[in-house]
Design a protein around this motif. Sequence first.
Motif, PDB file in Angstrom:
ATOM      1  N   THR A   9       0.866  -1.172   0.000  1.00  0.00           N
ATOM      2  CA  THR A   9       0.000   0.000   0.000  1.00  0.00           C
ATOM      3  C   THR A   9       0.903   1.223   0.000  1.00  0.00           C
ATOM      4  OG1 THR A   9      -1.646  -1.206   1.277  1.00  0.00           O
ATOM      5  CG2 THR A   9      -1.876   1.180   1.197  1.00  0.00           C
ATOM      6  N   LEU A  10       0.655   2.120  -0.938  1.00  0.00           N
ATOM      7  CA  LEU A  10       1.495   3.300  -1.097  1.00  0.00           C
ATOM      8  C   LEU A  10       0.837   4.529  -0.479  1.00  0.00           C
ATOM      9  CD1 LEU A  10       2.475   2.685  -4.823  1.00  0.00           C
ATOM     10  CD2 LEU A  10       3.769   2.060  -2.785  1.00  0.00           C
ATOM     11  N   THR A  11       1.666   5.478  -0.078  1.00  0.00           N
ATOM     12  CA  THR A  11       1.134   6.693   0.536  1.00  0.00           C
ATOM     13  C   THR A  11       0.553   7.646  -0.497  1.00  0.00           C
ATOM     14  OG1 THR A  11       3.318   7.712   0.433  1.00  0.00           O
ATOM     15  CG2 THR A  11       2.711   6.605   2.491  1.00  0.00           C
ATOM     16  N   ARG A  12       0.920   7.454  -1.767  1.00  0.00           N
ATOM     17  CA  ARG A  12       0.387   8.283  -2.855  1.00  0.00           C
ATOM     18  C   ARG A  12       0.458   7.473  -4.144  1.00  0.00           C
ATOM     19  NH1 ARG A  12       5.031   9.475  -5.350  1.00  0.00           N
ATOM     20  NH2 ARG A  12       6.856   9.824  -4.088  1.00  0.00           N
ATOM     21  N   THR A  35      -2.028   2.823  -6.386  1.00  0.00           N
ATOM     22  CA  THR A  35      -1.817   3.060  -4.951  1.00  0.00           C
ATOM     23  C   THR A  35      -1.601   1.747  -4.214  1.00  0.00           C
ATOM     24  OG1 THR A  35      -4.194   2.997  -4.541  1.00  0.00           O
ATOM     25  CG2 THR A  35      -3.177   5.183  -4.859  1.00  0.00           C
ATOM     26  N   ARG A  36      -1.871   0.640  -4.889  1.00  0.00           N
ATOM     27  CA  ARG A  36      -1.640  -0.687  -4.314  1.00  0.00           C
ATOM     28  C   ARG A  36      -0.964  -1.550  -5.360  1.00  0.00           C
ATOM     29  NH1 ARG A  36      -7.335  -2.424  -2.386  1.00  0.00           N
ATOM     30  NH2 ARG A  36      -6.250  -4.336  -1.892  1.00  0.00           N
ATOM     31  N   ARG A  54      10.773  -4.966   1.068  1.00  0.00           N
ATOM     32  CA  ARG A  54      11.000  -3.591   1.521  1.00  0.00           C
ATOM     33  C   ARG A  54      12.428  -3.163   1.217  1.00  0.00           C
ATOM     34  NH1 ARG A  54       8.399   0.095   4.524  1.00  0.00           N
ATOM     35  NH2 ARG A  54       6.775  -1.298   5.252  1.00  0.00           N
ATOM     36  N   GLU A  58      12.200  -0.059  -1.267  1.00  0.00           N
ATOM     37  CA  GLU A  58      11.733   1.043  -0.417  1.00  0.00           C
ATOM     38  C   GLU A  58      12.290   2.400  -0.837  1.00  0.00           C
ATOM     39  OE1 GLU A  58      12.604   0.800   3.726  1.00  0.00           O
ATOM     40  OE2 GLU A  58      14.657   0.221   3.376  1.00  0.00           O
ATOM     41  N   PRO A  62       6.929   5.113  -2.376  1.00  0.00           N
ATOM     42  CA  PRO A  62       6.442   5.678  -1.107  1.00  0.00           C
ATOM     43  C   PRO A  62       5.621   4.631  -0.348  1.00  0.00           C
ATOM     44  CG  PRO A  62       5.044   6.401  -2.904  1.00  0.00           C
ATOM     45  CD  PRO A  62       6.148   5.577  -3.526  1.00  0.00           C
ATOM     46  N   ASP A  64       3.775   2.599   2.374  1.00  0.00           N
ATOM     47  CA  ASP A  64       3.102   2.820   3.643  1.00  0.00           C
ATOM     48  C   ASP A  64       3.108   1.518   4.438  1.00  0.00           C
ATOM     49  OD1 ASP A  64       1.658   4.104   5.621  1.00  0.00           O
ATOM     50  OD2 ASP A  64      -0.260   3.837   4.638  1.00  0.00           O
ATOM     51  N   VAL A  65       2.555   0.455   3.843  1.00  0.00           N
ATOM     52  CA  VAL A  65       2.425  -0.829   4.520  1.00  0.00           C
ATOM     53  C   VAL A  65       2.648  -1.944   3.505  1.00  0.00           C
ATOM     54  CG1 VAL A  65       0.839  -2.346   5.782  1.00  0.00           C
ATOM     55  CG2 VAL A  65       0.708   0.106   6.117  1.00  0.00           C
ATOM     56  N   VAL A  81       5.336  -2.662   8.830  1.00  0.00           N
ATOM     57  CA  VAL A  81       5.265  -1.206   8.896  1.00  0.00           C
ATOM     58  C   VAL A  81       6.568  -0.695   9.483  1.00  0.00           C
ATOM     59  CG1 VAL A  81       4.003   0.762   9.870  1.00  0.00           C
ATOM     60  CG2 VAL A  81       2.791  -1.339   9.342  1.00  0.00           C
TER      61      VAL A  81
END
Length: 158
Positions: A9-12, A35-36, A54, A58, A62, A64-65, A81
């Motif tokens: 899951t991305l932050t943007r 976004t996913r 990750r 990474e 961006p 997120d999770v 996370v």
Amino acid sequence: MPHHALEITLTRPLSPAALHRAARRLPLAANHDATRLMALVPAKTPDRAARRLRHRIETQLPIDVITTHYPDADHKVLLNVVLLPTVHAALTAEARLEGQSPERLVERAVHRALAEHADQEIARLGRAVRRLLAHTTPVHLLAAVGHVLTRLPESPTP
């Protein structure tokens, strides 16, 4: 070595160029708005797969999770996370006070939040049903719900 399906899951949302760059390092599948993402990662365990994923991407995304896409034999999903150092320190201190691991403390908090969300959703649906019943009978409402549910293109699974 087994492969593990992981969801990112991305932050943007990603631009097409950013997605292309990341996919050169690791094959990725994106949802409609980027976004996913999904990835298959070889590793002995889901935890190692999430850490490997990750580590590999990474700096390019961006993130997120990262979660396992499929639950394990205990019906649990791995949640990967990265916390800010101050948040991690506070979580560790709180866990120590409660005599638990930080992971268990987070697990309990997530379970409480999910249960609260389910309670709120049930209450919301109950209010909606009461509004509908103000204008019809329970028999007609039940018949209408049954009619709609049998004609859904894909019924939701519990």
